[in-house]
Scaffold this active site. Structure first.
Site, PDB file in Angstrom:
ATOM      1  N   LYS A   1       1.949  -3.228   6.317  1.00  0.00           N
ATOM      2  CA  LYS A   1       2.337  -2.910   4.937  1.00  0.00           C
ATOM      3  C   LYS A   1       3.813  -2.512   4.846  1.00  0.00           C
ATOM      4  O   LYS A   1       4.465  -2.769   3.836  1.00  0.00           O
ATOM      5  CB  LYS A   1       1.421  -1.823   4.363  1.00  0.00           C
ATOM      6  CG  LYS A   1      -0.028  -2.285   4.193  1.00  0.00           C
ATOM      7  CD  LYS A   1      -0.152  -3.493   3.264  1.00  0.00           C
ATOM      8  CE  LYS A   1      -1.597  -3.870   2.979  1.00  0.00           C
ATOM      9  NZ  LYS A   1      -1.719  -5.009   2.031  1.00  0.00           N
TER      10      LYS A   1
ATOM     11  N   TYR B   1      -2.442  -1.895  10.263  1.00  0.00           N
ATOM     12  CA  TYR B   1      -2.422  -1.918   8.798  1.00  0.00           C
ATOM     13  C   TYR B   1      -1.122  -1.334   8.259  1.00  0.00           C
ATOM     14  O   TYR B   1      -0.414  -1.956   7.465  1.00  0.00           O
ATOM     15  CB  TYR B   1      -3.618  -1.137   8.245  1.00  0.00           C
ATOM     16  CG  TYR B   1      -3.727  -1.176   6.740  1.00  0.00           C
ATOM     17  CD1 TYR B   1      -4.231  -2.302   6.099  1.00  0.00           C
ATOM     18  CD2 TYR B   1      -3.319  -0.097   5.952  1.00  0.00           C
ATOM     19  CE1 TYR B   1      -4.336  -2.354   4.714  1.00  0.00           C
ATOM     20  CE2 TYR B   1      -3.423  -0.141   4.570  1.00  0.00           C
ATOM     21  CZ  TYR B   1      -3.929  -1.269   3.951  1.00  0.00           C
ATOM     22  OH  TYR B   1      -4.026  -1.320   2.577  1.00  0.00           O
TER      23      TYR B   1
ATOM     24  N   SER C   1       0.875  -1.178   0.000  1.00  0.00           N
ATOM     25  CA  SER C   1       0.000   0.000   0.000  1.00  0.00           C
ATOM     26  C   SER C   1       0.904   1.217   0.000  1.00  0.00           C
ATOM     27  O   SER C   1       2.063   1.128   0.439  1.00  0.00           O
ATOM     28  CB  SER C   1      -0.843   0.002   1.277  1.00  0.00           C
ATOM     29  OG  SER C   1      -1.357   1.299   1.547  1.00  0.00           O
TER      30      SER C   1
HETATM   31  N1  LIG Z   1      -8.698  -0.079  -0.744  1.00  0.00           N
HETATM   32  C1  LIG Z   1      -7.621   0.703  -0.697  1.00  0.00           C
HETATM   33  O1  LIG Z   1      -7.745   1.943  -0.660  1.00  0.00           O
HETATM   34  C2  LIG Z   1      -6.249   0.107  -0.712  1.00  0.00           C
HETATM   35  C3  LIG Z   1      -5.143   0.975  -0.797  1.00  0.00           C
HETATM   36  C4  LIG Z   1      -3.858   0.427  -0.826  1.00  0.00           C
HETATM   37  C5  LIG Z   1      -3.686  -0.955  -0.793  1.00  0.00           C
HETATM   38  N2  LIG Z   1      -4.777  -1.763  -0.705  1.00  0.00           N
HETATM   39  C6  LIG Z   1      -4.530  -3.205  -0.680  1.00  0.00           C
HETATM   40  O2  LIG Z   1      -5.119  -3.810  -1.811  1.00  0.00           O
HETATM   41  C7  LIG Z   1      -5.371  -5.197  -1.520  1.00  0.00           C
HETATM   42  C8  LIG Z   1      -6.777  -5.537  -1.968  1.00  0.00           C
HETATM   43  O3  LIG Z   1      -7.719  -4.830  -1.157  1.00  0.00           O
HETATM   44  P1  LIG Z   1      -9.035  -4.162  -1.753  1.00  0.00           P
HETATM   45  O4  LIG Z   1      -8.943  -2.707  -1.502  1.00  0.00           O
HETATM   46  O5  LIG Z   1      -9.287  -4.649  -3.117  1.00  0.00           O
HETATM   47  O6  LIG Z   1     -10.124  -4.709  -0.704  1.00  0.00           O
HETATM   48  P2  LIG Z   1     -11.370  -5.694  -0.886  1.00  0.00           P
HETATM   49  O7  LIG Z   1     -11.941  -5.850   0.487  1.00  0.00           O
HETATM   50  O8  LIG Z   1     -12.276  -5.215  -1.965  1.00  0.00           O
HETATM   51  O9  LIG Z   1     -10.704  -7.067  -1.354  1.00  0.00           O
HETATM   52  C9  LIG Z   1      -9.930  -7.850  -0.479  1.00  0.00           C
HETATM   53  C10 LIG Z   1     -10.261  -9.324  -0.717  1.00  0.00           C
HETATM   54  O10 LIG Z   1      -9.433 -10.103   0.173  1.00  0.00           O
HETATM   55  C11 LIG Z   1     -10.227 -11.172   0.667  1.00  0.00           C
HETATM   56  N3  LIG Z   1      -9.706 -11.699   1.924  1.00  0.00           N
HETATM   57  C12 LIG Z   1      -9.812 -11.174   3.172  1.00  0.00           C
HETATM   58  N4  LIG Z   1      -9.280 -12.006   4.074  1.00  0.00           N
HETATM   59  C13 LIG Z   1      -8.809 -13.081   3.377  1.00  0.00           C
HETATM   60  C14 LIG Z   1      -8.160 -14.286   3.756  1.00  0.00           C
HETATM   61  N5  LIG Z   1      -7.896 -14.558   5.042  1.00  0.00           N
HETATM   62  N6  LIG Z   1      -7.825 -15.153   2.791  1.00  0.00           N
HETATM   63  C15 LIG Z   1      -8.122 -14.915   1.482  1.00  0.00           C
HETATM   64  N7  LIG Z   1      -8.761 -13.804   1.071  1.00  0.00           N
HETATM   65  C16 LIG Z   1      -9.088 -12.887   2.017  1.00  0.00           C
HETATM   66  C17 LIG Z   1     -11.615 -10.557   0.842  1.00  0.00           C
HETATM   67  O11 LIG Z   1     -12.623 -11.561   0.913  1.00  0.00           O
HETATM   68  C18 LIG Z   1     -11.722  -9.654  -0.377  1.00  0.00           C
HETATM   69  O12 LIG Z   1     -12.345 -10.334  -1.468  1.00  0.00           O
HETATM   70  C19 LIG Z   1      -5.138  -5.353  -0.016  1.00  0.00           C
HETATM   71  O13 LIG Z   1      -3.867  -5.947   0.194  1.00  0.00           O
HETATM   72  C20 LIG Z   1      -5.156  -3.934   0.487  1.00  0.00           C
HETATM   73  O14 LIG Z   1      -4.421  -3.794   1.668  1.00  0.00           O
HETATM   74  C21 LIG Z   1      -6.044  -1.282  -0.677  1.00  0.00           C
END
Ligand SMILES: NC(=O)c1ccc[n+]([C@@H]2O[C@H](COP(=O)([O-])OP(=O)(O)OC[C@H]3O[C@@H](n4cnc5c(N)ncnc54)[C@H](O)[C@@H]3O)[C@@H](O)[C@H]2O)c1
Length: 280
Positions: free
Chosen positions: A157, A153, A140
């Site tokens: 990261k 978090y 992230s």
């Molecule tokens: N949303 C943001 O603003 C943002 C910003 C920077 C980084 N990220 C990172 O992007 C990645 C994806 O997140 P997102 O924003 O698409 O969120 P999201 O919640 O839409 O998707 C995350 C997915 O991970 C799955 N998940 C959760 N726990 C799990 C487990 N134990 N085993 C397998 N799957 C699991 C969930 O069911 C979900 O489908 C993450 O690593 C997040 O930290 C997100």
């Protein structure tokens, strides 16, 4: 004609993971999608299969080493090879470091850090054996910034960024061509604000106030980028341009440099980006 490349994506039922899976399908690859949420995973498989793409769905909890190992075995059984592994599953929960429960901390570290560790342990030996491959690890932009009220978090990261660097050095030291890229996205229009929906019962229930939930959803809705568009940008940078570090917003490079400069001068880095200020 060469064999079709095979990609694996964790956390693929929603948000960025689903975007990455769609982007990899669009590149003509066979894709294995993994997620803890079986229903959402089945829906994602339906969506991705349009145009006849080969998509295998394997319900997987990345906090469980044996489930990630089984994911690798299912992939090899089905396709006989792996080319790209996106270790993307992640969760978040807001709160003061001293107020969140140990279960809250464990859940976030188990998914965000150990989920990646399990993926590396199960898939890197396969890629080493094959002699090539690419591991994309979703961290992230908070891996290079300071954000209050997000200690588990943000610290997880930071760990993921260091993990990606170290694994790439390890691979180079053993003379391998396997590549690692670490992805540092900015805000994504995804289900992240509702991450507790997928929290296993073993970690107990999480306390998320309606106010925090509303603010987090509103933040991602307002500032979040479209995950599918972001995924294409990420895949271009990682797979086509061979970037180790993949940013999705050029402003994050400045954030990283400001952060490092403050640390180097012995100061506490400030919360630099206005978009972060608003997300408190
Ligand atoms: N949303 C943001 O603003 C943002 C910003 C920077 C980084 N990220 C990172 O992007 C990645 C994806 O997140 P997102 O924003 O698409 O969120 P999201 O919640 O839409 O998707 C995350 C997915 O991970 C799955 N998940 C959760 N726990 C799990 C487990 N134990 N085993 C397998 N799957 C699991 C969930 O069911 C979900 O489908 C993450 O690593 C997040 O930290 C997100």
């Amino acid at each position: 004609m060469g064999e079709t490349s095979v990609a694996v994506v964790t956390g693929a039922a929603s948000g960025l993971g689903l975007g990455l899976a769609a982007g990899l399908v669009a590149r003509g690859m066979s894709v294995v999608i993994a997620d803890i949420n079986g229903d959402a995973l089945a829906r994602a498989q339906q969506r991705l299969r349009v145009d006849g793409a080969e998509v295998l769905a394997v319900r997987t909890d990345v906090t469980k080493d044996d489930e990630v190992a089984a994911l690798a075995s299912r992939t090899l059984d089905q396709f006989g090879r792996v080319d790209i592994v996106c270790l993307n599953a992640g969760v978040n929960l807001r709160g003061r470091a001293w107020e969140l429960s140990v279960d809250d901390w464990r859940w976030i570290y188990d998914v965000n850090v150990f989920g990646v560790v399990h993926g590396i342990r199960s898939f890197v030996p396969i890629l080493l054996e094959e002699g090539a491959g690419h591991v994309l690890i979703t961290a992230s932009n908070s891996a290079v910034a300071t954000l209050p009220a997000l200690a588990p978090y943000v610290s997880s990261k930071h760990a993921v960024l260091a993990l990606a660097e170290t694994v790439q050095h390890d691979l180079l030291e053993v003379g391998s061509d396997v590549r690692v890229s670490v992805v540092l996205p900015g805000a994504i229009r995804s289900g992240m604000a509702d991450a507790v929906r997928n929290r296993p019962a073993d970690y107990g229930s999480a306390q998320v106030s309606a106010e925090v939930l509303h603010a987090s959803r509103a933040f991602l809705e307002r500032y979040g980028s479209d995950p599918r568009t972001m995924a294409d940008d990420i895949l271009r940078q990682a797979l086509d341009k061979h970037c180790f570090c993949v940013f999705t917003d050029p402003a994050d490079t400045a954030t990283l440099l400001t952060h490092a400069q403050a640390l180097g001068e012995g100061r506490l880095p400030t919360v630099t980006a206005p978009v972060f200020q608003e997300n408190r």
